[in-house]
Each structure stands twice: as structure tokens, then as C-alpha cells.
Design a protein around this motif. Structure first.
Motif, PDB file in Angstrom:
ATOM      1  N   TYR A   1       0.741  -1.234   0.031  1.00 31.34           N
ATOM      2  CA  TYR A   1       0.044  -0.011  -0.022  1.00 31.34           C
ATOM      3  C   TYR A   1       0.640   1.235  -0.271  1.00 31.34           C
ATOM      4  O   TYR A   1       2.001   1.182   0.302  1.00 31.34           O
TER       5      TYR A   1
ATOM      6  N   PHE B   1       1.094   5.542  -1.728  1.00 29.73           N
ATOM      7  CA  PHE B   1       0.695   6.367  -2.844  1.00 29.73           C
ATOM      8  C   PHE B   1       1.526   5.952  -4.076  1.00 29.73           C
ATOM      9  O   PHE B   1       2.723   5.944  -4.188  1.00 29.73           O
TER      10      PHE B   1
ATOM     11  N   SER C   1       1.007   4.072  -8.056  1.00 34.01           N
ATOM     12  CA  SER C   1       0.815   2.786  -8.767  1.00 34.01           C
ATOM     13  C   SER C   1       1.845   1.765  -8.291  1.00 34.01           C
ATOM     14  O   SER C   1       2.962   2.031  -8.476  1.00 34.01           O
ATOM     15  N   LYS C   2       1.460   0.500  -7.810  1.00 36.92           N
ATOM     16  CA  LYS C   2       2.304  -0.343  -7.343  1.00 36.92           C
ATOM     17  C   LYS C   2       2.407  -1.503  -8.500  1.00 36.92           C
ATOM     18  O   LYS C   2       3.155  -2.607  -8.238  1.00 36.92           O
TER      19      LYS C   2
ATOM     20  N   ASN D   1      -4.580  -4.360  -7.298  1.00 38.24           N
ATOM     21  CA  ASN D   1      -5.678  -3.563  -6.784  1.00 38.24           C
ATOM     22  C   ASN D   1      -6.887  -4.559  -6.417  1.00 38.24           C
ATOM     23  O   ASN D   1      -8.027  -4.717  -7.029  1.00 38.24           O
TER      24      ASN D   1
ATOM     25  N   SER E   1      -1.956  -5.409  -3.773  1.00 39.79           N
ATOM     26  CA  SER E   1      -1.770  -4.027  -3.679  1.00 39.79           C
ATOM     27  C   SER E   1      -3.340  -3.673  -3.612  1.00 39.79           C
ATOM     28  O   SER E   1      -4.155  -4.162  -4.170  1.00 39.79           O
TER      29      SER E   1
ATOM     30  N   ASP F   1      -5.470   0.285  -3.009  1.00 41.55           N
ATOM     31  CA  ASP F   1      -5.082   1.903  -2.878  1.00 41.55           C
ATOM     32  C   ASP F   1      -6.328   2.695  -2.146  1.00 41.55           C
ATOM     33  O   ASP F   1      -6.189   3.914  -1.895  1.00 41.55           O
ATOM     34  N   HIS F   2      -7.656   2.052  -2.158  1.00 39.88           N
ATOM     35  CA  HIS F   2      -8.658   2.672  -1.322  1.00 39.88           C
ATOM     36  C   HIS F   2      -8.369   2.885   0.159  1.00 39.88           C
ATOM     37  O   HIS F   2      -8.085   1.896   0.862  1.00 39.88           O
TER      38      HIS F   2
ATOM     39  N   TYR G   1      -1.203   6.329 -12.094  1.00 36.50           N
ATOM     40  CA  TYR G   1      -1.983   5.041 -12.478  1.00 36.50           C
ATOM     41  C   TYR G   1      -2.454   5.184 -13.765  1.00 36.50           C
ATOM     42  O   TYR G   1      -3.803   4.962 -14.140  1.00 36.50           O
TER      43      TYR G   1
END
Length: 363
Positions: free
Chosen positions: A87, A89, A91-92, A184, A213, A215-216, A245
């Protein structure tokens, strides 16, 4: 006396202020509407966004290199049965794929794009079972008789049977596992409770290791304590990448922008580029048939299979079905009922957009 004068002056000022506000707004109404907004073409907006010059490239590269030093630790934790949850900030996607391609070379890797709007979790379980079956066969070439007795094909098995196969002890090959990468895990196609329960059950299987991963900000609310500590067994890693992203954002419409033919072609083209050459060729066969027969409702699956078999694009109906499942998950192909009652396939694009897309994938 002076204090009272000050209080009266302040009271008079506030009273006049509110009176002025009432008089200024009582007789006026805005005539502006949302329909009057001049929307920008989505492709132009995305092009402008892609032309923004990246900043702090050296610092970001140094940050990514620092994460690579953790790869050996991550592999060790996966082997111990834990899951990795990334997690932070940015894109992973690139980070996780780099980890999988460089550090997980000894195990099979299955990637799930959670940012897509529709994902069939049973098809995911079927794919995992087929990969595990192939691994077991390759490890036991000298003693095929010891393979677990599982009826083929897997697509005819129930979800519980598939999970039992992924979790079962297969006679001394407990070290054989599949790494499931979920970009995600909190994506729109995976957020419902039932899907998350199935993902947790898959993660708890003895032959599955999971890297995901999120993001929310409210993503952890999808899980209870049992899922987090007993099934997923997450090792949480804060790995901000500050990367845009780009891929994930393609499937979401931009605010104050309208789509068009160009954007539809661009989106479909990017999705097709992520698929195998054979899958692209199968899609091209369907597209060419639709262009040559614009008045037909679609192409029958049997006809598509016959042509693809003749061109050596697929070896079996199962292979074709896997391609079609991928097309449907990416919303490139849809199914509708033909007038004669037979299911047929069609591409939900205009003729103009489809012609441009065929030209792009032919280059």
C-alpha cells in the motif's frame, strides 16, 4: 456609554450585511446548467495528462532501488506461508511485476487485474487449478500413477472442489505453490463480500501464495479478523512509488470529458497489447468476421473455433474458452442470443472504431 455605542455599531453593520445578502440573492437565479459545460474530448485530456513532465525522477529511482533490497525478505515470507500486501501513494503495478519477474522465477505466477470492472472468480480458480495440475505433472513424470485423482476438465468442477484441490496435500509436494498477484485487490470488480470471501479462501490454500496491492483508504473494511490473520496472513508493506495510475486509470472515465471513437480504440488497443499474440489473432478473426458481415448478430462460437483451429491459433475448445473469458473480463467481447436460439459473440464497437482497431493490431 462608549461601549454601548460600539455594540450598536457592530449590530447595525451585521444587520445591514445580512439584509444586503438577502436583497442580492432573492430576485436572482442562476440559469447555468451542466449541459452548458463544454466538455473536453477524453483522448485530448489523456494526451495532455501523458505529456506532463515527470518530476523527481532520480529520487523515485532511488526509492524503487531501495524496495528491491527487500525482495529476498519478501520471498522468504511467501515461502513461510504469509501474504504480501503493498500500500502507499502511487501505482504499485510496476513494482510488483518487477518483483514477480526477478524474484519469483522458481514458481508459477498468475496475475489478476483487479482494476477491471468485471472478473469471474471461478474462472480464476479454474486457471489456478490447471496451473497447479501442470506443475504436479512436471514434477512427477517418473511416477504419474501417484498423481491425485481429479476428474478433468476443471471447468466442470464446483468451487469447493477447486479449493479442495488447491489446498490438498499432494504426497510430498507441499513446496509446490503458485504465486497469485492481484493488482488492486480493492478494485471495482472484487469489492463485493462474496468475491472477497472466495479470494481469502484461495489465499488460505496450501499451494497458493498471494501478493496484492490496495489503494482505497477504506479497503481494510472489506475483511474481518479471520480473513486478515488466518486466511490472507498479510505482511503489510508501505511502499509509495509516486507512479501515475496510467494502466489502472484507463478503465475509468475522466471527469468533465466525453469519450469518442478514438478513445474506444485506444483503450481496446492497450488491453490487447497485454494479451498473448495468439489471443490477439483470435480477436482479429472475430473482428474481421464482424466487419465482413455487419448485418449479422454475431459469430457463433463453433464457427470461431473451426477457423482458429484451421489457422493453428488454438489447439482445443478449452484454449479458445480461456481466450474468450479474458476478452469478456476486459469487456472486449460480449455474448447475445441469436434469433435461432444459439449464443453468438460480438465486439461492442462501431464499425469505424473496429476498422481502426484491426489496423492497429495488424501493425
Amino acid at each position: 456609554m462608549e461601549v454601548n455605542d460600539v455594540d450598536e455599531e457592530e449590530f447595525g453593520f451585521s444587520r445591514n450585511y445580512f439584509l444586503a445578502k438577502e436583497l442580492g440573492t432573492s430576485g436572482e437565479k442562476s440559469t447555468r446548467k451542466l449541459a452548458d459545460i463544454d466538455l473536453v474530448d477524453e483522448q485530448e485530456l489523456r494526451t495532455a495528462a501523458s505529456n506532463i513532465e515527470p518530476k523527481h525522477e532520480k529520487e523515485i529511482a532511488s526509492l524503487m532501488n531501495s524496495y528491491r533490497s527487500l525482495y529476498s525478505k519478501w520471498v522468504f515470507e511467501l515461502r513461510c506461508g504469509f501474504g504480501l500486501l503493498m500500500y502507499g501513494f502511487g501505482s504499485k503495478k510496476a513494482l510488483i511485476e518487477d518483483f514477480a519477474s526477478t524474484a519469483l522465477t522458481e514458481s508459477a505466477v498468475v496475475v489478476i487485474n483487479g482494476y477491471l470492472h468485471s472478473i469471474n472468480i471461478k474462472q480464476v480458480a479454474i486457471a489456478l487449478a490447471e496451473v497447479l495440475w501442470d506443475q504436479l505433472k512436471s514434477q512427477r513424470k517418473s511416477s504419474l500413477g501417484n498423481l491425485p485423482k481429479v476428474q478433468q476438465p476443471f471447468n466442470s468442477r464446483s468451487m469447493d472442489d477447486l479449493l479442495a484441490f488447491l489446498d490438498g496435500p499432494h504426497m510430498g509436494v507441499d513446496e509446490c505453490y503458485i504465486c497469485v498477484v492481484i493488482h488492486n485487490i480493492d478494485g471495482p470488480g472484487l469489492r463485493d463480500s462474496d468475491t472477497q470471501q472466495y479470494i481469502a479462501r484461495i489465499a488460505a490454500c496450501s499451494h497458493i501464495r498471494m501478493v496484492a496491492s490496495l489503494d482505497h483508504v477504506n479497503a481494510p473494511l472489506l475483511w474481518d479478523k479471520k480473513m486478515v490473520h488466518t486466511q490472507f496472513k498479510w505482511c503489510w508493506y508501505h511502499v509509495p512509488t509516486f507512479a501515475p495510475y496510467k494502466v489502472e486509470g484507463i478503465f475509468f472515465p475522466l471527469i468533465l470529458a466525453h469519450g469518442g471513437t478514438t478513445q474506444s480504440v485506444k483503450t481496446a488497443s492497450i488491453v490487447l497489447q497485454s494479451l498473448t499474440p495468439n489471443a490477439q489473432s483470435v480477436f482479429k478473426v472475430l473482428a474481421e468476421h464482424q466487419l465482413a458481415n455487419p448485418d449479422e448478430e454475431g459469430m457463433a462460437i463453433n464457427n470461431l473455433y473451426t477457423i482458429c483451429r484451421e489457422r493453428f491459433l488454438v489447439s482445443s475448445q478449452t484454449t479458445l474458452n480461456s481466450h474468450l473469458t479474458e476478452f469478456k473480463d476486459h469487456e472486449l467481447v460480449k455474448t447475445r442470443r441469436h434469433s435461432d436460439g444459439q449464443d453468438c459473440l460480438y465486439i461492442p464497437l462501431t464499425t469505424e472504431a473496429l476498422e481502426k482497431l484491426v489496423l492497429e493490431i495488424s501493425q
